[in-house]
Design a protein around this motif. Structure first.
Motif: not given
Length: 439
Positions: A342-366
């Protein structure tokens, strides 16, 4: 320029990678103890991050000044900055550790821990509180090293610290080599011991002049108010930024925790799994901070600007790739930490959502790393304050609780938060006003 950026960034990336691996191993070990143990450690991380926010004023202020002095070839002044920052670190670290120790149970209750989690979490906080002093002092000293352009020694020290932590966790959590099985408490004890070792090694390195910045007893005393004031003028907005963000994250944790222990455990493990993407962002932000600061100190503003943009290009490329990995293989990443379906199922969806935020995150961090190197910390504070509180708290509360959209809505709010912050700091960097800031 790219070679110079990568030379500074790769040790920091490797260091962050090792830290991430250590966190994976830590959480995997704790994860075997059940959802309550995972939640207890997750709740305990919030006040630790809060402590790091306090020390951001010292670390960021010291880095901005040290990088400027090193760029101007004024190494004695750089050492004086570090000495004064260490003094303040010791005082604030001891004070904060005492607060955490005596308020540990109330902290876990405030964060929304269920009764079965409160006892585990409060015990963990009490045992890890001594390590807070060592961790925060090490943070300031290694930040100073990076500001001087030395990212290799902090990496080596943290390699040893993390190896010791993993070994200690294995022995003390599960009761190996004749030691009793201490569970979550064992993880806290191991962490405090490893941080103490790291602090001692870092001090020895600085006193012996093995890094690009050296420290002497004369750098600690007498207390130099004008220098401390300069550190704090740069660092306090950064500290306020971190405090605003961490307080927002605490309330964000309460929002997620209201969904239940399983949902919170999935959220916490997904956060840890996502951490693989932070590695390049952290390293490239360090490179941008150092190069922008040193080039401004050397009176080369155009080169400072180029170093910021080149760091960003590399960050977008690498973290964009990491986003693809997270999107394609979330189940495997979650399975590293837990076997609960159950934890794997819920967390996997969360990770797929977070994948879309990687470039904005890179922009802010750098880009924010570059702005910090210039001493432009106030703007970052305003951006973080507005975005985290409006999006992560009020918007999240509305869509998660009021609209009842649950855990996944909280992660969409996180992506929106990164996107807004990334856009605003990039706009600020393009304006170029940071080139004229005097520190």
């Amino acid at each position: 320029m790219k070679k110079e950026i990568l030379y500074l960034a790769w040790p920091a990336i490797a260091e962050q990678a090792l830290l991430t691996i250590t966190q994976i191993v830590d959480m995997a070990m704790v994860g075997r103890l059940g959802a309550d143990a995972v939640a207890a450690v997750g709740f305990s991380m919030q006040p630790l991050f809060f402590g790091m926010a306090i020390f951001a004023s010292l670390g960021v202020g010291a880095v901005a000044l040290i990088s400027r002095f090193v760029g101007a070839n004024e190494h004695k002044k750089a050492s004086k900055v570090l000495g004064q920052a260490v003094n303040m670190s010791i005082f604030l670290g001891l004070l904060y550790a005492l607060v955490i120790f005596f308020l540990s149970e109330k902290i876990i209750i405030f964060l929304g821990g269920e009764p079965s989690v409160v006892s585990l979490g409060s015990s963990y906080l009490k045992l890890i509180s001594p390590g807070l002093v060592f961790m925060l002092l090490s943070f300031v000293m290694t930040s100073a090293m990076r500001g001087a352009g030395d990212t290799l020694i902090p990496m080596k020290v943290n390699v040893l610290v993390n190896v010791l932590n993993v070994a200690g966790n294995y022995i003390l959590i599960f009761g190996k080599m004749g030691f009793p099985a201490l569970g979550v408490d064992g993880a806290a004890i191991s962490t405090s011991i490893s941080r103490f070792v790291g602090m001692i090694i870092t001090l020895v390195v600085l006193f012996r002049g093995k890094s690009r910045i050296r420290i002497n007893t004369g750098d600690f005393y007498p207390f130099k108010l004008p220098l401390v004031t300069r550190i704090l003028n740069i660092g306090i907005p950064s500290s306020m930024e971190q405090l605003a963000m961490r307080i927002a994250f605490i309330f964000f944790v309460k929002i997620v925790a209201s969904l239940g222990t399983v949902a919170y455990a999935a959220h916490q493990i997904a956060i840890n799994a996502e951490a693989i993407s932070y590695m390049p962002g952290f390293g490239l932000a360090m490179a941008a901070t150092t190069l922008v600061g040193q080039n401004l100190g050397a009176k080369k503003p155009k080169r400072a600007e180029i170093s910021g943009y080149e760091s960003l290009k590399i960050g977008i490329f690498i973290m964009g790739f990491m986003g693809i990995v997270i999107f394609l293989f979330p189940n495997y990443l979650m399975a590293i930490y837990t076997s609960d379906p159950e934890i794997i199922k819920l967390g996997s969806v969360c990770l797929r959502i977070s994948a879309l935020g990687q470039i904005p995150m890179a922009t802010f961090m750098v880009v924010s790393g570059g702005l910090r190197g210039a001493g432009d910390t106030r703007f970052i504070f305003y951006v973080t304050l507005i975005s985290t509180w409006v999006i992560r708290i009020f918007f999240s509360y509305f869509i998660v609780i009021k609209l009842g959209l649950g855990l996944f809505a909280a992660w969409w709010a996180m992506v929106l938060d990164w996107s807004i912050r990334g856009f605003l700091v990039l706009w600020r960097f393009k304006q170029g006003e940071w080139k004229n800031i005097r520190v």
